[in-house]
Design an enzyme around this catalytic site. Structure first.
Site, PDB file in Angstrom:
ATOM      1  N   CYS A  12       0.787  -0.950  -0.035  1.00 51.23           N
ATOM      2  CA  CYS A  12       0.088   0.379   0.209  1.00 51.23           C
ATOM      3  C   CYS A  12       0.697   1.269   0.112  1.00 51.23           C
ATOM      4  O   CYS A  12       2.023   1.795   0.113  1.00 51.23           O
ATOM      5  CB  CYS A  12      -1.103   0.196   1.056  1.00 51.23           C
ATOM      6  N   CYS A  86      -1.965   1.820  -4.125  1.00 55.25           N
ATOM      7  CA  CYS A  86      -0.872   1.688  -5.103  1.00 55.25           C
ATOM      8  C   CYS A  86      -0.521   2.120  -6.324  1.00 55.25           C
ATOM      9  O   CYS A  86       0.420   2.850  -6.687  1.00 55.25           O
ATOM     10  CB  CYS A  86       0.694   1.404  -4.211  1.00 55.25           C
ATOM     11  N   CYS A  90       3.914  -0.379  -7.887  1.00 59.79           N
ATOM     12  CA  CYS A  90       4.244  -1.608  -8.326  1.00 59.79           C
ATOM     13  C   CYS A  90       5.054  -2.248  -9.548  1.00 59.79           C
ATOM     14  O   CYS A  90       3.870  -2.441 -10.609  1.00 59.79           O
ATOM     15  CB  CYS A  90       3.175  -1.923  -8.261  1.00 59.79           C
TER      16      CYS A  90
END
Length: 133
Positions: A12, A86, A90
């Site tokens: 997160c 997020c 990633c």
């Protein structure tokens, strides 16, 4: 960790609430059957105290957690990558299982608002465990 032990990475933004609660539940419910890594794209200085309180209510202590910065290596060594708000922070690697869990952010919220988030995370972790077996 053995070759047959799956690694789950929870990501997160601040690695202070949602990902720490998910990691706490996975450790408590799956034990050493799963390797657990929490991380954040912009880690906070510490764990959200309301998240700590909410988890303590169900007997899980996440107070000793330290928010960690998301790294390419953490993604590379994970079998399952679970993101929580997020976005595109990633990195994507072929062959990994990715899930995006849309959950409210507990940051700045009181315990009454965090409890349903905690309970939703528990249900998702239970389903994740069932899917790993």
């Amino acid at each position: 960790m053995s070759d047959s032990t799956p690694t789950v990475l929870f990501v997160c933004v601040h690695n202070a609430g949602r990902s720490q609660m998910a990691a706490g539940f996975l450790r408590a419910l799956a034990g050493d059957l799963v390797e657990v890594l929490p991380a954040g794209s912009e880690p906070a200085d510490g764990i959200n105290p309301i998240a700590v309180e909410a988890m303590a209510e169900v007997g899980i202590d996440i107070g000793g957690g330290i928010p960690q910065l998301l790294t390419v290596d953490a993604v590379r060594e994970s079998d399952v990558v679970i993101t929580m708000g997020c976005g595109d922070a990633c990195p994507i690697f072929p062959g990994k299982r990715y899930e995006d869990w849309v959950l409210d952010d507990p940051a700045g919220q009181g315990i009454e608002a965090v409890r349903p988030i905690r309970d939703e995370i528990r249900g998702r972790v239970e389903r994740l465990i069932a899917g790993l077996g």
